[in-house]
Design a protein around this motif. Structure first.
Motif, PDB file in Angstrom:
ATOM      1  N   ILE A 115       0.897  -1.166   0.000  1.00  0.00           N
ATOM      2  CA  ILE A 115       0.000   0.000   0.000  1.00  0.00           C
ATOM      3  C   ILE A 115       0.927   1.205   0.000  1.00  0.00           C
ATOM      4  N   ASP A 116       1.090   1.811  -1.169  1.00  0.00           N
ATOM      5  CA  ASP A 116       2.162   2.783  -1.377  1.00  0.00           C
ATOM      6  C   ASP A 116       1.688   4.210  -1.181  1.00  0.00           C
ATOM      7  N   GLU A 117       2.404   4.942  -0.322  1.00  0.00           N
ATOM      8  CA  GLU A 117       2.169   6.362  -0.030  1.00  0.00           C
ATOM      9  C   GLU A 117       0.765   6.590   0.537  1.00  0.00           C
ATOM     10  N   ILE A 118       0.515   5.933   1.649  1.00  0.00           N
ATOM     11  CA  ILE A 118      -0.810   6.005   2.277  1.00  0.00           C
ATOM     12  C   ILE A 118      -1.139   7.416   2.743  1.00  0.00           C
ATOM     13  N   ASP A 119      -0.107   8.231   3.010  1.00  0.00           N
ATOM     14  CA  ASP A 119      -0.332   9.588   3.508  1.00  0.00           C
ATOM     15  C   ASP A 119      -0.840  10.541   2.438  1.00  0.00           C
ATOM     16  N   LYS A 120      -0.913  10.095   1.172  1.00  0.00           N
ATOM     17  CA  LYS A 120      -1.471  10.947   0.117  1.00  0.00           C
ATOM     18  C   LYS A 120      -2.988  11.055   0.226  1.00  0.00           C
ATOM     19  N   ALA A 121      -3.614  10.024   0.785  1.00  0.00           N
ATOM     20  CA  ALA A 121      -5.072   9.955   0.829  1.00  0.00           C
ATOM     21  C   ALA A 121      -5.635  10.823   1.955  1.00  0.00           C
ATOM     22  N   ASP A 122      -6.951  10.894   1.994  1.00  0.00           N
ATOM     23  CA  ASP A 122      -7.654  11.615   3.037  1.00  0.00           C
ATOM     24  C   ASP A 122      -7.292  11.061   4.413  1.00  0.00           C
ATOM     25  N   ILE A 123      -7.369  11.896   5.440  1.00  0.00           N
ATOM     26  CA  ILE A 123      -6.967  11.511   6.790  1.00  0.00           C
ATOM     27  C   ILE A 123      -7.769  10.327   7.310  1.00  0.00           C
ATOM     28  N   GLU A 124      -9.000  10.133   6.811  1.00  0.00           N
ATOM     29  CA  GLU A 124      -9.820   9.011   7.273  1.00  0.00           C
ATOM     30  C   GLU A 124      -9.481   7.700   6.596  1.00  0.00           C
ATOM     31  N   PHE A 125      -8.675   7.760   5.547  1.00  0.00           N
ATOM     32  CA  PHE A 125      -8.352   6.556   4.780  1.00  0.00           C
ATOM     33  C   PHE A 125      -7.777   5.437   5.655  1.00  0.00           C
ATOM     34  N   PRO A 126      -6.746   5.704   6.476  1.00  0.00           N
ATOM     35  CA  PRO A 126      -6.202   4.613   7.309  1.00  0.00           C
ATOM     36  C   PRO A 126      -7.229   4.035   8.273  1.00  0.00           C
ATOM     37  N   ASN A 127      -8.049   4.900   8.872  1.00  0.00           N
ATOM     38  CA  ASN A 127      -9.071   4.418   9.807  1.00  0.00           C
ATOM     39  C   ASN A 127     -10.071   3.505   9.123  1.00  0.00           C
ATOM     40  N   ASP A 128     -10.359   3.794   7.848  1.00  0.00           N
ATOM     41  CA  ASP A 128     -11.342   2.998   7.118  1.00  0.00           C
ATOM     42  C   ASP A 128     -10.838   1.595   6.788  1.00  0.00           C
ATOM     43  N   LEU A 129      -9.531   1.372   6.963  1.00  0.00           N
ATOM     44  CA  LEU A 129      -8.962   0.051   6.681  1.00  0.00           C
ATOM     45  C   LEU A 129      -8.561  -0.709   7.946  1.00  0.00           C
ATOM     46  N   LEU A 130      -8.863  -0.144   9.109  1.00  0.00           N
ATOM     47  CA  LEU A 130      -8.417  -0.745  10.369  1.00  0.00           C
ATOM     48  C   LEU A 130      -8.846  -2.198  10.501  1.00  0.00           C
ATOM     49  N   GLN A 131     -10.144  -2.441  10.407  1.00  0.00           N
ATOM     50  CA  GLN A 131     -10.661  -3.785  10.639  1.00  0.00           C
ATOM     51  C   GLN A 131     -10.219  -4.758   9.564  1.00  0.00           C
ATOM     52  N   GLU A 132     -10.195  -4.269   8.314  1.00  0.00           N
ATOM     53  CA  GLU A 132      -9.855  -5.152   7.198  1.00  0.00           C
ATOM     54  C   GLU A 132      -8.402  -5.647   7.306  1.00  0.00           C
ATOM     55  N   LEU A 133      -7.495  -4.750   7.688  1.00  0.00           N
ATOM     56  CA  LEU A 133      -6.093  -5.138   7.805  1.00  0.00           C
ATOM     57  C   LEU A 133      -5.833  -5.924   9.088  1.00  0.00           C
ATOM     58  N   ASP A 134      -6.643  -5.683  10.103  1.00  0.00           N
ATOM     59  CA  ASP A 134      -6.461  -6.377  11.371  1.00  0.00           C
ATOM     60  C   ASP A 134      -7.027  -7.800  11.306  1.00  0.00           C
ATOM     61  N   ARG A 135      -8.268  -7.905  10.870  1.00  0.00           N
ATOM     62  CA  ARG A 135      -8.942  -9.211  10.839  1.00  0.00           C
ATOM     63  C   ARG A 135      -8.762  -9.946   9.523  1.00  0.00           C
ATOM     64  N   MET A 136      -8.276  -9.254   8.498  1.00  0.00           N
ATOM     65  CA  MET A 136      -8.089  -9.826   7.170  1.00  0.00           C
ATOM     66  C   MET A 136      -9.402 -10.385   6.613  1.00  0.00           C
ATOM     67  N   GLU A 137     -10.456  -9.585   6.764  1.00  0.00           N
ATOM     68  CA  GLU A 137     -11.751  -9.958   6.211  1.00  0.00           C
ATOM     69  C   GLU A 137     -12.608  -8.719   6.046  1.00  0.00           C
ATOM     70  N   PHE A 138     -13.604  -8.821   5.174  1.00  0.00           N
ATOM     71  CA  PHE A 138     -14.575  -7.729   5.013  1.00  0.00           C
ATOM     72  C   PHE A 138     -15.862  -8.278   4.399  1.00  0.00           C
ATOM     73  N   HIS A 139     -16.929  -7.518   4.538  1.00  0.00           N
ATOM     74  CA  HIS A 139     -18.257  -7.933   4.087  1.00  0.00           C
ATOM     75  C   HIS A 139     -18.606  -7.229   2.791  1.00  0.00           C
ATOM     76  N   VAL A 140     -19.160  -7.974   1.840  1.00  0.00           N
ATOM     77  CA  VAL A 140     -19.645  -7.409   0.579  1.00  0.00           C
ATOM     78  C   VAL A 140     -21.157  -7.267   0.709  1.00  0.00           C
ATOM     79  N   TYR A 141     -21.597  -6.032   0.883  1.00  0.00           N
ATOM     80  CA  TYR A 141     -23.013  -5.799   1.188  1.00  0.00           C
ATOM     81  C   TYR A 141     -23.932  -6.187   0.034  1.00  0.00           C
TER      82      TYR A 141
END
Length: 279
Positions: free
Chosen positions: A114-140
């Motif tokens: 995940i290259d140059e994460i600091d380019k994105a909006d400040i909320e970008f890292p927070n929005d990936l917390l669970q996905e990177l921690d648990r290595m899963e996500f839901h497709v609504y």
């Protein structure tokens, strides 16, 4: 699974320790450092050294975290429904997998950059917390849960353009790549240009570090810019004795490879003018 550097990448002991610690902990490795110090290349070399595939997610200012998971193409589905296309009855036909989904779907271990994460909006890292921690996500849209078959090695780079949230930092193993000293940079030059004249390297690096230490410099030249500059010096067959010993007295040869804004060029021109007046 141990990373010990490669023939094409000079990694110091601390960096190798950081990579291997992140692999053992199964935590993302957050790598910071000046632009051009080899953060992105690190992920490529880790993949090459360990014999793993690499997936690169290059972040831009407009990138949203959701794009790394998947995107639902509602416009295409609407168009197909108007045309009577049978595909419209299966919403899965309009789900586009993002880089994280591709990494999670792999049957074998790989490296996810995940290259140059600091380019994105400040909320970008927070929005990936669970996905990177648990290595899963839901497709609504389909109701499925996507889980990583094999946990990837995640390497995240940042140029420190903005602060990252504490909650995100807690989930990462952190390493700062310091700018290489002259001996390390000389080894890096040798890797890229084997057999290069040592006198040229010595004189060029002496001037390069003088430039970096110039008071008032807006942008210090990076490792990659040093390599570009030395490549030009070699291609122009510049005599080592022609390189000025004191960067403060004049613009360096082929300075466009090192100085990337007019303020720094003017700084050197003023220094050269003052040096001539004092003679």
């Amino acid at each position: 699974m141990q990373f010990q550097g490669t023939a094409d990448y000079i990694a110091d002991k601390d960096l190798m320790v950081a990579v291997n610690a992140a692999i053992r902990l199964e935590r993302p490795l957050l790598v910071k450092g000046e632009p051009g110090t080899g953060k992105t290349e690190l992920a490529r070399q880790v993949a090459a050294a360990l014999g793993l595939d690499l997936i690169e997610w290059n972040i831009k200012s407009t990138t949203k975290a959701q794009q790394g998971l998947y995107e639902y193409d509602a416009v295409s589905r609407l168009r197909d429904s108007q045309l009577g296309d049978e595909r419209v009855h299966d919403v899965a036909n309009y789900i586009r997998r993002g880089k994280l989904w591709q990494a999670f779907a792999s049957d074998r271990k790989l490296v996810l950059l995940i290259d140059e994460i600091d380019k994105a909006d400040i909320e970008f890292p927070n929005d990936l917390l669970q996905e990177l921690d648990r290595m899963e996500f839901h497709v609504y849209e389909t109701g499925e849960m996507v889980c990583a078959k094999v946990r990837p090695i995640v390497i995240i780079t940042s140029n420190n353009e903005k602060e990252l949230p504490d909650a995100f930092l807690r989930r990462c193993f952190f390493h700062y790549i310091r700018f290489p000293d002259v001996d390390t940079l000389a080894r890096i030059v040798e890797v890229h240009y084997p057999g290069i004249k040592q006198a040229l390297v010595r004189n060029a690096l002496t001037q390069f570090y003088e430039i970096r230490e110039m008071p008032g410099l807006k942008k210090k030249p990076s490792t990659s810019e040093a390599l570009d500059w030395i490549r030009l010096l070699v291609s122009d067959d510049v005599d080592p004795s022609d390189l000025r010993g004191d960067a403060r007295n004049a613009l360096p040869k082929l300075h466009g490879a090192l100085l990337k804004n007019e303020q720094d060029v003017h700084l050197f021109e003023r220094m050269a003018f003052m040096a001539r007046r004092e003679r």
